[in-house]
Design a protein around this motif. Structure first.
Motif, PDB file in Angstrom:
ATOM      1  N   THR A 124       0.834  -1.226   0.000  1.00  0.00           N
ATOM      2  CA  THR A 124       0.000   0.000   0.000  1.00  0.00           C
ATOM      3  C   THR A 124       0.853   1.253   0.000  1.00  0.00           C
ATOM      4  OG1 THR A 124      -0.146  -0.110   2.394  1.00  0.00           O
ATOM      5  CG2 THR A 124      -1.999  -1.065   1.162  1.00  0.00           C
ATOM      6  N   LYS A 125       2.124   1.118   0.394  1.00  0.00           N
ATOM      7  CA  LYS A 125       3.047   2.272   0.386  1.00  0.00           C
ATOM      8  C   LYS A 125       4.146   2.035  -0.650  1.00  0.00           C
ATOM      9  CE  LYS A 125       1.147   4.519   3.878  1.00  0.00           C
ATOM     10  NZ  LYS A 125       0.538   5.848   3.738  1.00  0.00           N
ATOM     11  N   TYR A 160       5.040  -2.575  -7.192  1.00  0.00           N
ATOM     12  CA  TYR A 160       6.368  -1.969  -7.082  1.00  0.00           C
ATOM     13  C   TYR A 160       7.384  -2.981  -6.563  1.00  0.00           C
ATOM     14  CZ  TYR A 160       6.041   2.998  -8.145  1.00  0.00           C
ATOM     15  OH  TYR A 160       5.968   4.198  -8.801  1.00  0.00           O
ATOM     16  N   SER A 163       9.765   1.662  -3.356  1.00  0.00           N
ATOM     17  CA  SER A 163       9.829   3.105  -3.654  1.00  0.00           C
ATOM     18  C   SER A 163      10.890   3.816  -2.817  1.00  0.00           C
ATOM     19  CB  SER A 163       8.458   3.753  -3.446  1.00  0.00           C
ATOM     20  OG  SER A 163       8.075   3.633  -2.087  1.00  0.00           O
ATOM     21  N   ASN A 165      13.509   4.895   0.365  1.00  0.00           N
ATOM     22  CA  ASN A 165      13.369   5.277   1.765  1.00  0.00           C
ATOM     23  C   ASN A 165      11.976   5.842   2.025  1.00  0.00           C
ATOM     24  OD1 ASN A 165      14.379   5.880   4.402  1.00  0.00           O
ATOM     25  ND2 ASN A 165      14.454   8.029   3.782  1.00  0.00           N
ATOM     26  N   ASP A 166      11.330   5.420   3.119  1.00  0.00           N
ATOM     27  CA  ASP A 166      10.040   6.007   3.476  1.00  0.00           C
ATOM     28  C   ASP A 166      10.290   7.454   3.868  1.00  0.00           C
ATOM     29  OD1 ASP A 166       7.811   6.973   5.033  1.00  0.00           O
ATOM     30  OD2 ASP A 166       7.067   4.918   4.973  1.00  0.00           O
ATOM     31  N   LEU A 167       9.717   8.350   3.079  1.00  0.00           N
ATOM     32  CA  LEU A 167      10.020   9.763   3.274  1.00  0.00           C
ATOM     33  C   LEU A 167       9.467  10.313   4.587  1.00  0.00           C
ATOM     34  CD1 LEU A 167       9.527  10.929  -0.417  1.00  0.00           C
ATOM     35  CD2 LEU A 167      11.679  10.784   0.829  1.00  0.00           C
ATOM     36  N   ILE A 213      17.058   4.255  -2.776  1.00  0.00           N
ATOM     37  CA  ILE A 213      18.036   3.310  -2.209  1.00  0.00           C
ATOM     38  C   ILE A 213      17.853   1.889  -2.727  1.00  0.00           C
ATOM     39  CG2 ILE A 213      16.688   2.838  -0.099  1.00  0.00           C
ATOM     40  CD1 ILE A 213      19.470   2.863   1.384  1.00  0.00           C
ATOM     41  N   LEU A 239      15.393  15.611  -4.448  1.00  0.00           N
ATOM     42  CA  LEU A 239      15.062  15.426  -3.025  1.00  0.00           C
ATOM     43  C   LEU A 239      16.058  16.126  -2.093  1.00  0.00           C
ATOM     44  CD1 LEU A 239      14.154  11.626  -3.094  1.00  0.00           C
ATOM     45  CD2 LEU A 239      12.586  13.496  -2.593  1.00  0.00           C
ATOM     46  N   GLN A 241      19.150  15.358  -1.730  1.00  0.00           N
ATOM     47  CA  GLN A 241      20.000  14.338  -1.097  1.00  0.00           C
ATOM     48  C   GLN A 241      21.164  13.966  -2.010  1.00  0.00           C
ATOM     49  OE1 GLN A 241      18.072  10.858   0.478  1.00  0.00           O
ATOM     50  NE2 GLN A 241      16.243  11.991   0.967  1.00  0.00           N
ATOM     51  N   GLU A 244      23.429   7.237  -2.077  1.00  0.00           N
ATOM     52  CA  GLU A 244      23.942   6.394  -0.998  1.00  0.00           C
ATOM     53  C   GLU A 244      24.277   4.996  -1.516  1.00  0.00           C
ATOM     54  OE1 GLU A 244      20.222   7.174  -0.860  1.00  0.00           O
ATOM     55  OE2 GLU A 244      20.613   5.593  -2.286  1.00  0.00           O
ATOM     56  N   PHE A 351       6.397  16.382  -1.075  1.00  0.00           N
ATOM     57  CA  PHE A 351       5.864  15.027  -1.178  1.00  0.00           C
ATOM     58  C   PHE A 351       4.667  14.855  -0.242  1.00  0.00           C
ATOM     59  CE2 PHE A 351       5.679  10.594   0.315  1.00  0.00           C
ATOM     60  CZ  PHE A 351       5.370   9.984  -0.887  1.00  0.00           C
ATOM     61  N   ARG A 354       1.579  16.777  -1.483  1.00  0.00           N
ATOM     62  CA  ARG A 354       1.282  16.814  -2.918  1.00  0.00           C
ATOM     63  C   ARG A 354      -0.178  16.503  -3.209  1.00  0.00           C
ATOM     64  NH1 ARG A 354       2.342  12.088  -1.556  1.00  0.00           N
ATOM     65  NH2 ARG A 354       2.072  10.174  -2.769  1.00  0.00           N
ATOM     66  N   LYS A 355      -0.771  15.580  -2.437  1.00  0.00           N
ATOM     67  CA  LYS A 355      -2.160  15.218  -2.715  1.00  0.00           C
ATOM     68  C   LYS A 355      -3.088  16.357  -2.327  1.00  0.00           C
ATOM     69  CE  LYS A 355      -1.590  10.309  -2.925  1.00  0.00           C
ATOM     70  NZ  LYS A 355      -1.662   9.013  -2.298  1.00  0.00           N
TER      71      LYS A 355
END
Ligand SMILES: CCCCC/C=C/CC(=O)SCCNC(=O)CCNC(=O)[C@H](O)C(C)(C)COP(=O)(O)OP(=O)(O)OC[C@H]1O[C@@H](n2cnc3c(N)ncnc32)[C@H](O)[C@@H]1OP(=O)(O)O
Length: 360
Positions: A124-125, A160, A163, A165-167, A213, A239, A241, A244, A351, A354-355
């Motif tokens: 879901t993520k 997927y 996606s 690193n969990d932001l 990552i 981002l 960053q 890495e 991020f 955004r929605k």
């Protein structure tokens, strides 16, 4: 052998990543050696008796007398090295009770046909990696490195692969952004080191889009099999960053500096076939037959003599292991500095909201 300037700089980065506070005594010694190595003998006026902190620092530095800069540099590097190994000892020693394999819903670990399968299981993520998932993966790799399976394979549940690193990982940190950045840098270093150190063949079955990552790590894998639906995206500049998982080293080595820059600096998203052409992917399969073909192939590979594969992997990796640790430590120190910066905060806000923005 004398410590080089590069060794000294690596040690300066390593100090920032120590897990345990080494205590005031050691910190004073580090300070004194650092000053002696960079400025030479103590040249500051003695602070007043009531200026306790500066007086203690001055005393420590002054006590080194005329110790040559090179010796101070060497002593600094040796001291940091002993601190790093003692702070890492528990995780390299035998497994403690708190380290036993835990049930994790977001990282599934199964063993079958000689293969440890590690699945990003947070569809879901889009399988974004939480801090707990980083820890679960470190443990899964550690267990897989000593169990009786022959290889480890990563894949993802759902559309997927991962996606990245969990932001939101650090948005709820209670101790402030500096502390979160410091904890994150240590976790990232240990996470990436567990891929550098993994002694058996390591394969990725990239079932769909991969971001951040989850892409950069592929440079540390021995095989990458991708569905033709997969894409490979490293939007680091967007981002705020920097790249890495040693990708600043592995990507240019693999694909040449121009193509690596296209991905790591400009954030170009590659199709599976483009990634194959750059040497990042071993083979691309049509989505319709992907799972069957790849797993049949992997089961065949898992029947090859395990010890020979281990020895061959060791031969392939051993000359660059030290380099990989260094690049990893440098990146983690850089992450520590970047995370609290405005560009990163802005990318996060974009991020997270955004929605909400899209609805306006
Ligand atoms: C220990 C610290 C280590 C630090 C290591 C650093 C690593 C660097 C990186 O990995 S950088 C890469 C970070 N990842 C991203 O920038 C991707 C962000 N996500 C997206 O851009 C999009 O979500 C998408 C392109 C992956 C998918 O877009 P789509 O429109 O198809 O789907 P949604 O956006 O609706 O996503 C579905 C839900 O999943 C949540 N989600 C997706 N990715 C992440 C993520 N990386 N972090 C947190 N959450 C993510 C998304 O928010 C949706 O959740 P919701 O339904 O609750 O809104």
């Amino acid at each position: 052998m004398r410590a080089s300037q590069q060794d000294f700089e690596n040690a300066l980065n390593q100090v920032k990543l120590l897990k345990k506070d080494p205590g005031n005594e050691v910190k004073l010694r580090l300070y004194a050696l650092y000053k002696q190595a960079t400025d030479g003998p103590c040249n500051m006026p003695k602070p007043g008796m009531l200026d306790f902190v500066n007086k203690a620092k001055w005393d420590a530095w002054n006590a080194l007398g005329s110790l040559p800069k090179e010796t101070a540099r060497q002593n600094y590097v040796d001291l940091v090295s002993s601190l790093s190994s003692s702070s890492e000892a528990p995780s390299q020693g035998k497994r403690g009770a708190d380290e036993k394999a835990r049930e994790s819903k977001d990282i599934l670990v199964t063993s079958e046909d000689g293969i440890t399968k590690i699945t990003f299981n947070r569809p879901t993520k889009k399988n974004a990696i939480t801090s707990q998932m980083y820890r679960d993966i470190i443990l899964a790799l550690k267990n897989a490195s000593t169990d009786n399976t022959v290889m480890a394979v990563f894949t993802g549940t759902g559309d997927y692969y991962c996606s990245g690193n969990d932001l939101t990982n650090f948005t709820s940190a209670t101790g402030g952004i500096e502390e979160a950045a410091s904890n994150g840098a240590v976790l990232l270093r240990d996470f990436v080191n567990s891929f550098i150190d993994f002694p058996k063949p390591l394969v990725a079955v990239v079932n769909g889009p991969a971001v951040g990552i989850s892409v950069t790590l592929l440079g540390l894998f021995d095989g990458v099999f991708a569905s033709d639906r997969a894409t490979f995206h490293t939007p680091f500049s967007q981002l705020g960053q920097s790249p890495e998982a040693c990708s600043s080293y592995t990507f240019p080595k693999m694909m040449g500096s121009a193509k690596a820059a296209e991905m790591l600096l400009f954030g170009k998203k590659l199709t599976a076939r483009e990634a194959w052409a750059q040497g990042l992917v071993t083979e691309v399969f049509p989505e319709s037959t992907f799972e069957t073909e790849v797993w049949t192939r992997l089961k065949t590979y898992a029947k090859l003599p395990p010890n020979v594969m281990r020895i061959s992997k060791e031969l392939i990796r051993k000359h660059e292991k030290q380099k990989l640790y260094t690049v990893n430590a440098e990146k983690c120190a850089a992450a520590l500095e970047r995370m609290p910066r405005e560009e990163y905060a802005k990318a996060l806000r974009n991020f997270l909201f955004r929605k909400a923005k899209a609805k306006l």
